[in-house]
Structures are given as structure tokens and as C-alpha cells.
Design an enzyme around this catalytic site. Structure first.
Site, mmCIF file in Angstrom:
data_model
loop_
_atom_site.group_PDB
_atom_site.id
_atom_site.type_symbol
_atom_site.label_atom_id
_atom_site.label_comp_id
_atom_site.label_asym_id
_atom_site.label_seq_id
_atom_site.Cartn_x
_atom_site.Cartn_y
_atom_site.Cartn_z
ATOM 1 N N ASP A 8 -44.005 0.459 -27.494
ATOM 2 C CA ASP A 8 -43.362 1.739 -28.323
ATOM 3 C C ASP A 8 -42.907 2.658 -27.083
ATOM 4 O O ASP A 8 -42.820 2.457 -25.886
ATOM 5 C CB ASP A 8 -44.283 2.357 -29.220
ATOM 6 C CG ASP A 8 -45.158 3.305 -28.382
ATOM 7 O OD1 ASP A 8 -45.245 3.265 -27.515
ATOM 8 O OD2 ASP A 8 -46.099 3.866 -29.456
ATOM 9 N N HIS A 9 -42.210 3.748 -27.617
ATOM 10 C CA HIS A 9 -41.761 4.662 -26.740
ATOM 11 C C HIS A 9 -42.839 5.340 -25.773
ATOM 12 O O HIS A 9 -42.538 5.643 -24.897
ATOM 13 C CB HIS A 9 -40.970 5.872 -27.531
ATOM 14 C CG HIS A 9 -42.104 6.595 -28.575
ATOM 15 N ND1 HIS A 9 -42.451 5.870 -29.550
ATOM 16 C CD2 HIS A 9 -42.435 7.865 -28.369
ATOM 17 C CE1 HIS A 9 -43.171 6.895 -30.348
ATOM 18 N NE2 HIS A 9 -43.583 7.980 -29.580
ATOM 19 N N CYS A 65 -48.626 1.318 -25.640
ATOM 20 C CA CYS A 65 -48.289 2.477 -26.136
ATOM 21 C C CYS A 65 -48.543 3.578 -25.429
ATOM 22 O O CYS A 65 -48.916 3.596 -24.336
ATOM 23 C CB CYS A 65 -48.743 2.346 -27.561
ATOM 24 S SG CYS A 65 -50.480 2.615 -28.004
ATOM 25 N N THR A 67 -51.317 5.607 -25.397
ATOM 26 C CA THR A 67 -52.701 5.623 -24.993
ATOM 27 C C THR A 67 -53.240 3.859 -24.911
ATOM 28 O O THR A 67 -54.158 3.658 -24.464
ATOM 29 C CB THR A 67 -53.928 5.787 -26.286
ATOM 30 O OG1 THR A 67 -53.612 5.253 -27.447
ATOM 31 C CG2 THR A 67 -53.434 7.434 -26.552
ATOM 32 N N GLY A 68 -52.490 2.940 -25.795
ATOM 33 C CA GLY A 68 -52.521 1.571 -25.721
ATOM 34 C C GLY A 68 -53.873 1.299 -26.838
ATOM 35 O O GLY A 68 -53.990 -0.002 -26.986
ATOM 36 N N GLY A 70 -53.510 2.271 -30.357
ATOM 37 C CA GLY A 70 -52.922 1.804 -31.657
ATOM 38 C C GLY A 70 -52.221 0.415 -31.300
ATOM 39 O O GLY A 70 -52.464 -0.377 -32.333
ATOM 40 N N HIS A 98 -64.893 -13.244 -19.665
ATOM 41 C CA HIS A 98 -65.773 -13.211 -21.058
ATOM 42 C C HIS A 98 -65.184 -13.337 -22.148
ATOM 43 O O HIS A 98 -65.908 -14.143 -23.188
ATOM 44 C CB HIS A 98 -66.622 -11.887 -20.991
ATOM 45 C CG HIS A 98 -67.559 -11.872 -19.783
ATOM 46 N ND1 HIS A 98 -68.422 -10.837 -19.632
ATOM 47 C CD2 HIS A 98 -67.584 -12.513 -18.221
ATOM 48 C CE1 HIS A 98 -69.365 -10.904 -18.499
ATOM 49 N NE2 HIS A 98 -68.646 -12.050 -17.719
ATOM 50 N N ASN A 99 -63.988 -12.737 -22.296
ATOM 51 C CA ASN A 99 -63.502 -12.800 -24.017
ATOM 52 C C ASN A 99 -62.022 -13.751 -23.832
ATOM 53 O O ASN A 99 -61.662 -13.908 -24.938
ATOM 54 C CB ASN A 99 -62.863 -11.191 -23.863
ATOM 55 C CG ASN A 99 -63.864 -10.260 -23.700
ATOM 56 O OD1 ASN A 99 -63.619 -9.467 -23.176
ATOM 57 N ND2 ASN A 99 -64.927 -10.279 -24.236
ATOM 58 N N ARG A 109 -49.527 6.653 -21.096
ATOM 59 C CA ARG A 109 -49.433 8.233 -20.892
ATOM 60 C C ARG A 109 -51.081 8.333 -20.206
ATOM 61 O O ARG A 109 -51.433 9.545 -20.176
ATOM 62 C CB ARG A 109 -49.449 8.834 -22.111
ATOM 63 C CG ARG A 109 -48.200 8.845 -22.814
ATOM 64 C CD ARG A 109 -48.188 9.558 -24.068
ATOM 65 N NE ARG A 109 -46.521 9.323 -24.688
ATOM 66 C CZ ARG A 109 -46.511 9.508 -25.978
ATOM 67 N NH1 ARG A 109 -47.379 9.576 -27.008
ATOM 68 N NH2 ARG A 109 -45.183 9.649 -26.375
ATOM 69 N N HIS A 133 -69.797 -17.871 -22.888
ATOM 70 C CA HIS A 133 -68.869 -17.046 -23.385
ATOM 71 C C HIS A 133 -67.792 -17.786 -24.278
ATOM 72 O O HIS A 133 -67.279 -17.250 -25.124
ATOM 73 C CB HIS A 133 -67.948 -16.470 -22.102
ATOM 74 C CG HIS A 133 -68.667 -15.819 -21.189
ATOM 75 N ND1 HIS A 133 -69.237 -14.371 -21.557
ATOM 76 C CD2 HIS A 133 -69.033 -15.935 -19.895
ATOM 77 C CE1 HIS A 133 -69.937 -14.033 -20.375
ATOM 78 N NE2 HIS A 133 -69.650 -15.090 -19.421
ATOM 79 N N ARG A 136 -69.212 -17.274 -27.801
ATOM 80 C CA ARG A 136 -69.025 -16.023 -28.179
ATOM 81 C C ARG A 136 -67.597 -15.811 -28.528
ATOM 82 O O ARG A 136 -67.174 -15.224 -29.802
ATOM 83 C CB ARG A 136 -69.389 -14.994 -27.249
ATOM 84 C CG ARG A 136 -70.783 -14.856 -27.032
ATOM 85 C CD ARG A 136 -71.234 -14.515 -25.717
ATOM 86 N NE ARG A 136 -72.999 -14.595 -25.296
ATOM 87 C CZ ARG A 136 -73.303 -14.338 -24.348
ATOM 88 N NH1 ARG A 136 -72.596 -13.901 -23.313
ATOM 89 N NH2 ARG A 136 -74.631 -14.450 -23.994
HETATM 90 C C1 RB5 Z 1 -47.078 7.806 -30.106
HETATM 91 O O1 RB5 Z 1 -46.830 9.104 -30.138
HETATM 92 C C2 RB5 Z 1 -48.443 7.486 -29.920
HETATM 93 O O2 RB5 Z 1 -49.144 7.751 -31.234
HETATM 94 C C3 RB5 Z 1 -48.376 6.057 -29.570
HETATM 95 O O3 RB5 Z 1 -47.805 5.780 -28.367
HETATM 96 C C4 RB5 Z 1 -49.905 5.395 -29.376
HETATM 97 O O4 RB5 Z 1 -50.687 6.152 -28.403
HETATM 98 C C5 RB5 Z 1 -50.802 5.325 -30.630
HETATM 99 O O5 RB5 Z 1 -51.811 4.874 -30.343
#
Ligand code: RB5
Length: 150
Positions: A8-9, A65, A67-68, A70, A98-99, A109, A133, A136
Site C-alpha cells: 500500500d502507500h 504496508c 507496519t507490515g 495489516g 520452520h514455517n 515505516r 516442521h 507442523r
Molecule cells: C496505512 O496508514 C496503514 O494503516 C497501513 O499501511 C498499515 O500499517 C496497516 O497495517
């Protein structure tokens, strides 16, 4: 190895960097977007990459994304996907061993470019250990069958 990448952005800038780096390394990479910095919805790109990997068109996927989190949650809704969100090299290596993770998620970010490229390298170059593994991973696949499409 064919690799699908998307973001995403919030992961766009790091996705662009990783894409260019992998192309330079002569990996076969397809960029599923987003192709601009404008705000967009991460599940859309998770679905594109995860479906391409689950269908066997690509051996691995990379998703980003902000945080990675979502985008990894969304990717793991697609049957056959084992998406791992990592921010350290030990986890990047272990999740392959393992996975047998087939999609890597990174937080654009959260981590810097040098660490991101190192995580991608370790994750792409590490093989699945199999053995106990595999049992599992098979249990995860059974969970998909139990709670999957109704
Ligand atoms: C977008 O603002 C943010 O929510 C998305 O990139 C991500 O971090 C969601 O988990």
C-alpha cells in the site's frame, strides 16, 4: 525463482527500493502495485500477491504496508499462504526453515532500507528444513480446511 511484490502507500517507497534491487540481482519480479504514494487499501494488494503465490504462478511473495501488520493479516486469509512479518534476520531465516513461509511482510515505516534488503536476502536464500516442521506446516493446512471456505 519468480517473485510477486506489492504494497500500500505506507510500504510504497520501500517496495520500490526492494523491487529495483531484486531486478538488479536478476530475480524475476512482478510488481502488483501500488504504483503511487496516494492512500490506498492494503488488503487489495495483499489479495493480488497472495492469490498469485497460492496459484503457483510465483514461488514467493513480498508485501509491505506501514507496519507490515495489516497486509500480513490479509495475506494469511488466502488458503495456502504462510505470510511472515519480520524485522530481524533470525526471524527471517527461521520462518523459512520452520514455517516454509511463502510470503514475506515488512513494515515500510518500521525498518530502514539496509535492514529491509538484508531481510529479503536472508529470506529468499534460506530453505525449508522439512522433517518435524513439515508435520507442523501440514497441521496449519488442516486448520485452513477446518475453518476455510464454508
Ligand atoms: C496505512 O496508514 C496503514 O494503516 C497501513 O499501511 C498499515 O500499517 C496497516 O497495517
Amino acid at each position: 525463482m519468480k517473485i510477486a511484490i506489492g504494497s500500500d502507500h505506507g510500504g510504497y517507497a520501500l517496495k520500490e527500493l526492494i523491487y529495483k534491487h531484486l531486478v538488479d540481482q536478476e530475480y524475476e519480479v512482478t510488481d502488483f502495485g501500488t504504483h503511487e504514494e496516494e492512500s490506498c487499501d492494503y488488503p487489495v494488494y495483499a489479495q493480488k500477491v497472495a492469490e498469485a503465490v497460492a496459484a503457483g504462478k510465483y514461488q514467493r511473495g513480498i508485501l509491505l504496508c506501514g507496519t507490515g501488520i495489516g497486509i500480513s493479516i490479509a495475506a494469511n486469509k488466502v488458503p495456502g499462504i504462510r505470510c511472515a512479518l519480520v524485522s530481524d534476520c533470525y526471524s527471517a531465516r527461521s520462518t523459512r526453515q520452520h514455517n516454509d513461509s511463502n510470503v514475506l511482510a515488512l513494515g515500510g515505516r518500521v525498518i530502514g532500507p539496509e535492514l529491509a534488503l538484508e531481510l529479503v536476502k536472508v529470506w529468499l536464500e534460506t530453505s525449508f528444513d522439512g522433517g518435524r516442521h513439515q508435520r507442523r506446516v501440514d497441521l496449519i493446512t488442516q486448520l485452513e480446511a477446518t475453518y476455510g471456505r464454508q
